[in-house]
Scaffold this motif. Sequence first.
Motif, PDB file in Angstrom:
ATOM      1  N   THR A  12      -0.667   2.753 -11.457  1.00 56.21           N
ATOM      2  CA  THR A  12      -0.555   4.019 -10.736  1.00 56.21           C
ATOM      3  C   THR A  12       0.299   5.015 -11.510  1.00 56.21           C
ATOM      4  O   THR A  12       0.015   6.218 -11.519  1.00 56.21           O
ATOM      5  CB  THR A  12       0.050   3.811  -9.332  1.00 56.21           C
ATOM      6  OG1 THR A  12       1.326   3.160  -9.445  1.00 56.21           O
ATOM      7  CG2 THR A  12      -0.852   2.963  -8.468  1.00 56.21           C
ATOM      8  N   VAL A  36       2.117   9.174  -6.314  1.00 55.69           N
ATOM      9  CA  VAL A  36       2.380  10.591  -6.039  1.00 55.69           C
ATOM     10  C   VAL A  36       3.689  11.036  -6.679  1.00 55.69           C
ATOM     11  O   VAL A  36       3.784  12.157  -7.210  1.00 55.69           O
ATOM     12  CB  VAL A  36       2.385  10.846  -4.522  1.00 55.69           C
ATOM     13  CG1 VAL A  36       2.633  12.317  -4.238  1.00 55.69           C
ATOM     14  CG2 VAL A  36       1.068  10.423  -3.895  1.00 55.69           C
ATOM     15  N   ALA A  39       1.065   4.014  -3.115  1.00 58.64           N
ATOM     16  CA  ALA A  39       0.827   5.434  -2.860  1.00 58.64           C
ATOM     17  C   ALA A  39       2.036   6.275  -3.254  1.00 58.64           C
ATOM     18  O   ALA A  39       1.906   7.331  -3.895  1.00 58.64           O
ATOM     19  CB  ALA A  39       0.491   5.652  -1.390  1.00 58.64           C
ATOM     20  N   LEU A  79       0.827  -1.201   0.000  1.00 53.41           N
ATOM     21  CA  LEU A  79       0.000   0.000   0.000  1.00 53.41           C
ATOM     22  C   LEU A  79       0.866   1.258   0.000  1.00 53.41           C
ATOM     23  O   LEU A  79       0.590   2.219  -0.726  1.00 53.41           O
ATOM     24  CB  LEU A  79      -0.919   0.001   1.219  1.00 53.41           C
ATOM     25  CG  LEU A  79      -2.169  -0.882   1.132  1.00 53.41           C
ATOM     26  CD1 LEU A  79      -2.899  -0.885   2.473  1.00 53.41           C
ATOM     27  CD2 LEU A  79      -3.096  -0.395   0.029  1.00 53.41           C
ATOM     28  N   ARG A  80       1.896   1.252   0.817  1.00 55.78           N
ATOM     29  CA  ARG A  80       2.802   2.403   0.863  1.00 55.78           C
ATOM     30  C   ARG A  80       3.498   2.604  -0.478  1.00 55.78           C
ATOM     31  O   ARG A  80       3.657   3.732  -0.950  1.00 55.78           O
ATOM     32  CB  ARG A  80       3.843   2.219   1.965  1.00 55.78           C
ATOM     33  CG  ARG A  80       3.278   2.290   3.374  1.00 55.78           C
ATOM     34  CD  ARG A  80       4.378   2.104   4.409  1.00 55.78           C
ATOM     35  NE  ARG A  80       3.841   2.054   5.748  1.00 55.78           N
ATOM     36  CZ  ARG A  80       3.514   3.099   6.483  1.00 55.78           C
ATOM     37  NH1 ARG A  80       3.688   4.312   5.970  1.00 55.78           N
ATOM     38  NH2 ARG A  80       3.022   2.962   7.691  1.00 55.78           N
ATOM     39  N   THR A 127       5.171   9.049   2.278  1.00 58.63           N
ATOM     40  CA  THR A 127       4.390   7.808   2.348  1.00 58.63           C
ATOM     41  C   THR A 127       5.257   6.592   2.674  1.00 58.63           C
ATOM     42  O   THR A 127       4.735   5.553   3.097  1.00 58.63           O
ATOM     43  CB  THR A 127       3.655   7.549   1.017  1.00 58.63           C
ATOM     44  OG1 THR A 127       4.615   7.407  -0.036  1.00 58.63           O
ATOM     45  CG2 THR A 127       2.699   8.671   0.691  1.00 58.63           C
TER      46      THR A 127
END
Length: 447
Positions: free
Chosen positions: A351, A220, A216, A212-213, A406
Amino acid sequence: MTGLPLSMILTTFGVFLPPFYVTLGVSFAAVGAAVGIVRLFDVFIDPVVGMAMDQTRTPIGRYRPWLLCGAPILMFGLYKLFLPDGPVDQTYLITWLLFAYVGNSILTLGVAAWGANVAAAYHERARVYGYTQGMAVIGITVLLLLGLITHGRIQPGKADSMGSIGLIMIIAVPIAVLFTTLFTPERKLSGITKTKFSFADYAVALKRPSMLRLIAADFVLTLGAGATGPIFLYFFHDAKGFSRGVTSTLLVFYIGAGLVGAPFWSWVAQKVSKHRAVQLGCVAYAACQTVLMAIPAKLYMPTALGMFAVGFSASAFIPLVRSMVADISDEVRLDTGKDLSSVLYAMVTTTMKVGLAISVTIIFPILQFVGYDGHEGAVNTPEAIRGLEMCYLFAPIILVFLGGATLFGYGLDAKRHGEIRAQLEAREVAAAEESLVGPIGSPAAAE
């Protein structure tokens, strides 16, 4: 090797293609919306391709068939995008962007997952993805130096050169794919559970805080560093006062810095761990981007050095994040018995694509709102140029800092990965021995 044309395509799509379609008569808002719509569909392409790739078992390996399938799809999409044979509109751009992105997704996922298969050790992966970044830098540098190589006949950023650039990429794709499929080894994994994959496998991976980190951070960081790409030509032409030809050479310094930066950040990762190296890269990027903005207009060498410093800092992001995904795939394989490497790479490639799309989808309408005119030869007002400058400065710095933040709490470091690899290797040895002698009590063992 395949990373060479893929990097050319990524740069062209991110920097040169959106302004090209503005020049052809499609509005800023329409181009931004087209990219956003295609990426929305593309979000679902990568997971499907990733699951199918993880189930693939053929006599020539898992990844070779996918590269051989994706190449012609990508080539045809490139042809329609860069050599349109008539008037174009938003629908045309959406149609052929989607086609090209399908082929690009197949090749990008295949290459990323194959790299994780070839390199097993923690630091070895950092080096492999660093070398891959080096190949990408070579491809992009060749693209950006076409103006010098061809004595100005093919100039990145000029509308009348885009057809030739498209043909170069169309030719480069099959050559690179053929070279990769012929000469790249593929490691056969033992002890893998033979089960069907589904979208539930994504939930398995997403339950891990480390993944998850990483997702993210990747999103970004891509959004931050990628925000400058679509407006690069506009910014250095109108805000910094350079010609379009000179502007393309400035990008060479940014991209070329990766040849030095990627190995450097790989070395830093060996000293402080990969996620800490990414965070250091974030701090360096913000500082260098600020200095670049402060350099007065029309000063070529100081600007070139500033671009080199920004590119050097940004070269920490992609190779180290991709290497960290490979580490997480080992952790998942130890816990579940499934090799979900393609599924995991589908997450970060998705992503990345969403981040790049959002940068165009948001920034292009802002340029239209402030009255900026992106046509070749247009004269813009000081207010429009000021809006352009604000887009180029603040979004990248803020977002890159957030990306680094993050990764606080990320726990899969070199020590933990070494423990995982030791257990996986012990399992693979046991599985290999069992396949030779059979389990205890079986006929094969009795013989």
